[in-house]
Structures are given as C-alpha cells and as structure tokens.
Design a protein around this motif. Structure first.
Motif, PDB file in Angstrom:
ATOM      1  N   LYS A 108       0.866  -1.170   0.000  1.00 29.77           N
ATOM      2  CA  LYS A 108       0.000   0.000   0.000  1.00 29.77           C
ATOM      3  C   LYS A 108       0.908   1.227   0.000  1.00 29.77           C
ATOM      4  O   LYS A 108       1.804   1.335   0.842  1.00 29.77           O
ATOM      5  CB  LYS A 108      -0.885  -0.008   1.238  1.00 29.77           C
ATOM      6  CG  LYS A 108      -1.793   1.181   1.363  1.00 29.77           C
ATOM      7  CD  LYS A 108      -2.640   1.068   2.626  1.00 29.77           C
ATOM      8  CE  LYS A 108      -3.547   2.245   2.782  1.00 29.77           C
ATOM      9  NZ  LYS A 108      -4.364   2.111   4.019  1.00 29.77           N
ATOM     10  N   LYS A 109       0.697   2.127  -0.931  1.00 30.31           N
ATOM     11  CA  LYS A 109       1.468   3.370  -0.965  1.00 30.31           C
ATOM     12  C   LYS A 109       0.959   4.294   0.113  1.00 30.31           C
ATOM     13  O   LYS A 109      -0.244   4.480   0.286  1.00 30.31           O
ATOM     14  CB  LYS A 109       1.360   4.031  -2.341  1.00 30.31           C
ATOM     15  CG  LYS A 109       2.048   3.264  -3.422  1.00 30.31           C
ATOM     16  CD  LYS A 109       2.022   3.999  -4.732  1.00 30.31           C
ATOM     17  CE  LYS A 109       2.735   3.180  -5.794  1.00 30.31           C
ATOM     18  NZ  LYS A 109       2.762   3.854  -7.080  1.00 30.31           N
ATOM     19  N   MET A 110       1.872   4.880   0.827  1.00 31.06           N
ATOM     20  CA  MET A 110       1.531   5.760   1.929  1.00 31.06           C
ATOM     21  C   MET A 110       1.817   7.214   1.554  1.00 31.06           C
ATOM     22  O   MET A 110       2.760   7.491   0.819  1.00 31.06           O
ATOM     23  CB  MET A 110       2.330   5.396   3.182  1.00 31.06           C
ATOM     24  CG  MET A 110       2.157   3.935   3.620  1.00 31.06           C
ATOM     25  SD  MET A 110       0.460   3.391   3.822  1.00 31.06           S
ATOM     26  CE  MET A 110       0.001   4.366   5.222  1.00 31.06           C
ATOM     27  N   GLY A 111       0.990   8.117   2.041  1.00 28.37           N
ATOM     28  CA  GLY A 111       1.223   9.544   1.845  1.00 28.37           C
ATOM     29  C   GLY A 111       1.012  10.022   0.427  1.00 28.37           C
ATOM     30  O   GLY A 111       1.532  11.057   0.040  1.00 28.37           O
TER      31      GLY A 111
END
Length: 151
Positions: free
Chosen positions: A147-150
């Motif tokens: 999951k890509k964060m930010g």
C-alpha cells in the motif's frame, strides 16, 4: 507444439524485450522508479544469465508450433524444482491456448528432468494468468501486498 533450445543469436534479440518487459512490470508494481528500471532489469538479467543460453541450470527455449515460433520461455532448475522466470506468447498468437500448451510442455519437461515441482510466477495485476494457472491445478503459495503511503 514443442520447446526448442534458443540459439545465442535468438537470445540476443529477445534479451532487449525481456529487459524492457521486466522493467515495466517492476515499475507497474511500484518496486522500481522509471528512471532506473531499464538499468536495474539489465543488471539483473546479466547477473543471472552470465553465460547466455549456456548458463548452467537455465533453459532458454523457443515455443514452436509447426515451423512458427509463437513465443519463448526461460526457466531454471534448482533443488528438483522448475522455476519459470519469464515467458511470452507473441501478440499474434495470443488467445489460441498456446499458454496452456506451453505449461503442459513444461510439465512434461519437468518429468524428463526429474523435477518434483513446477513454480510459476505472476505479478499480482495479471489476474488472467493467475486464473489460468489455478485452473490448471496450480496453488497460490505466496502473496505479497503493498500500500502506498502519503500519496
């Protein structure tokens, strides 16, 4: 259909496509940045296939139907297991069950090489390939999720 050992000249032609496709896959799943991907893919392939088609325990094969080359497959044999690293059915031959036939030929080759197992890899976005492998009796053994964060 049959699998035929690729010549070094054929590999030299296919290698660019293998590098490009691998780089695109790694970008698509977020493992590599676009600016670095081609160099990283080339470095990876060069490290693994140091001796080209003569690399020990690696098999680079054309997938042939009659006189036509419909694709290629690259696998290695390690600890009684075949690991399929890459394969491609050329665009003009897709949708004609060649992928199924190729997997069946790999299974025959596994028996000839006294391999106990065939491992196929698919990037997670390739749901069609995953469904095909499951239909052919392959089980999912590992799942990586991110999951890509930010963003």
């Amino acid at each position: 259909m049959r699998l035929v050992k690729m010549t070094q000249e054929e590999f030299d032609v296919i290698k660019g496509r293998m590098i490009r496709d691998y780089a695109q896959d790694k970008i698509k799943v977020g493992h590599w940045q676009e600016g670095d991907a081609i160099d990283l893919a080339k470095e990876t392939l060069d490290n693994i296939l140091k001796d080209g088609v003569e690399t020990k325990h690696h098999y680079l094969l054309d997938i042939c139907k009659d006189i036509d080359k419909v694709g290629f497959v690259w696998f290695n044999l390690f600890n009684d297991t075949i690991y399929v690293n890459n394969y491609l059915i050329y665009d003009e031959y897709k949708g004609k069950d060649y992928e199924i036939n190729m997997v069946e030929l790999l299974e025959e080759m596994a028996e000839n090489l006294d391999a106990k197992k065939v491992n196929l890899h698919s990037f997670g976005y390739n749901e069609g390939a995953i469904a095909l492998y499951r239909k052919m009796g392959y089980d999912i053994t590992d799942v990586y999720m991110s999951k890509k964060m930010g963003v």
